[in-house]
Scaffold this active site. Structure first.
Site, PDB file in Angstrom:
ATOM      1  CB  SER A   1      -1.095   2.086   6.130  1.00  0.00           C
ATOM      2  OG  SER A   1      -1.421   1.278   5.015  1.00  0.00           O
TER       3      SER A   1
ATOM      4  CG  HIS B   1      -6.763   5.301  -1.815  1.00  0.00           C
ATOM      5  ND1 HIS B   1      -7.427   4.483  -0.946  1.00  0.00           N
ATOM      6  CD2 HIS B   1      -5.482   4.873  -1.793  1.00  0.00           C
ATOM      7  CE1 HIS B   1      -6.603   3.587  -0.443  1.00  0.00           C
ATOM      8  NE2 HIS B   1      -5.390   3.822  -0.940  1.00  0.00           N
TER       9      HIS B   1
END
Length: 412
Positions: A136, A307
């Site tokens: 990430s 998401h």
């Protein structure tokens, strides 16, 4: 990197495993982790409430979060029988190489706050098992360190709508050694995660009496993750949002800056595509029109995603739009998917509906919380063993053989 764990024969622990069997080589603390949900329950007990709320929560009413799970109940299996499945393999081709299983680790921000060196634990477990992991952009360990530990890691970028910043970030990612770039496009602004506020979580964390009490009442996390990190590596920072280091995770007065992402447009993606030499994947697509446009603008693959239910409350589950997107793009284009996957049967449903690959997030975060790299490896093995078992029960030998003929939509 060559995997060291054989996922097809991963020994999930059984009460009937004889003494000396490979199943009994599983660490005792992991023997009761029989499914990915078991890791979530264990992590809930270990983590301070604000941190667990950040990892587990969605936004507003959690409608998308719930929908990501309930959508799987629409489908029932129609298995084939008397098919020789003794030659089963989990090997799955994607973006020019073969992976050991049809799933990987989705990008998750601040994993090193919930588990000690969480991003590294995920990357190293992925290397050991031969699956892809996506780092990430809101991670707390420098991307260079993660890329050294596992050069096959993909990098997920939260790119601002500023050409100069984009170029600087891409230069850093390339120097670090990443070959596959994932551009997340569903975060022009942050979702309304009011559950975080109610639980006392913010990024960066703000020192408070409540935060101190949460640390005192969760000594295993405080000693094993937070204090251990500070003593060995210093206060964690948001390391990878831009070309330079960002704000520290614990600050009394700091703002987390991703740049003006609401400026991001297809023009910026064209700049990224022209600059990046390796595969580029676009993550966060839910509309067929956007999927077609991504392909036409040069994306090598897409990840259908809402998401994990953390952005737009009420957004459809990616699984709901998967068949239409695959029909529009054709059977050969790499359509991947994430959000809500917890079981091997979930993964196989997505493959049967046309996905080429599935990414799983929160459970691997929980596994790293519970037992570090060993926990993530075990979680990967548990999921792989479910897929391998269900392939035999469905009557297929390769993940790609799952198709719509194996599914029926249940009556409402």
């Amino acid at each position: 990197m060559q995997p060291t764990v054989d996922l097809l024969r991963y020994p999930v622990f059984s009460h009937s495993a004889p003494p000396g069997s490979v199943a009994r080589q599983i660490p005792r603390r992991l023997r009761r982790m029989l499914s990915l949900d078991d890791f979530e329950q264990a992590a809930r007990r270990l983590l301070p409430a604000p941190i667990f709320a950040y990892v587990s929560g969605g936004c507003e009413t959690d409608r998308s979060l719930r929908g990501n799970r309930s959508v799987f109940e629409r489908y029932g299996w129609v298995p084939g029988i008397l098919t020789d499945t003794s030659q089963r393999t989990l090997a799955t081709p994607l973006l020019g190489r073969e992976w050991a299983a049809p799933f990987g680790i989705a990008p998750m921000g601040i994993s090193a706050l919930s588990g000690y060196r969480g991003d590294l634990a995920q990357a190293q477990a992925a290397a050991a098992t031969g699956i892809p992991a996506i780092l990430s952009g809101s991670s707390l360990i420098p991307m260079e360190e993660v890329a050294r530990a596992n050069p096959d890691t993909w990098f997920q970028a939260y790119v601002p709508g500023d050409s100069a910043r984009i170029a600087a970030l891409l230069d850093r990612v390339e120097r670090a050694g990443f070959r596959t770039l994932v551009v997340t496009v569903d975060t022009p602004v942050s979702g309304n995660r009011e559950n975080n506020i109610r639980a006392g979580f913010s990024t960066p964390l703000r020192p408070s009496l409540r935060l101190a009490w949460d640390g005192i009442t969760h000594p295993r996390w405080t000693a094993g993750t937070f204090l251990r990190t500070i003593l060995r590596h210093g206060m964690p920072d948001f390391e990878n949002t831009q070309a330079t280091r960002g704000a520290p995770i614990l600050a009394s007065n700091a703002m987390r800056d991703f740049g003006a992402r609401d400026h991001l447009s297809w023009r910026h993606f064209d700049e990224i595509r022209a600059r990046w030499k390796g595969p580029v994947v676009l993550k966060g697509i839910l509309r067929t029109e956007d999927a077609l446009r991504a392909r036409d603008h040069g994306a090598d693959g897409i990840i259908l995603s809402n998401h994990g239910g953390r952005q737009l409350d009420g957004a459809v589950s990616p699984l709901e739009v998967l068949p239409d997107v695959v029909a529009a793009l054709g059977p050969d284009y790499p359509v991947m998917i994430d959000s809500g996957f917890r079981r091997g049967s979930d993964v196989l449903i997505a493959l049967a509906l046309g996905a080429k690959f599935v990414f799983v997030g929160r459970p691997f975060n929980y596994a790293g919380t519970v037992a570090g790299e060993a926990g993530v490896r075990h979680a990967i093995g548990v999921l792989a063993s479910e897929i391998a078992r269900n392939m035999a029960l469905i009557g297929i030998n390769r993940p790609a053989e799952a198709g719509p003929q194996h599914l029926r939509v249940r009556a409402a």
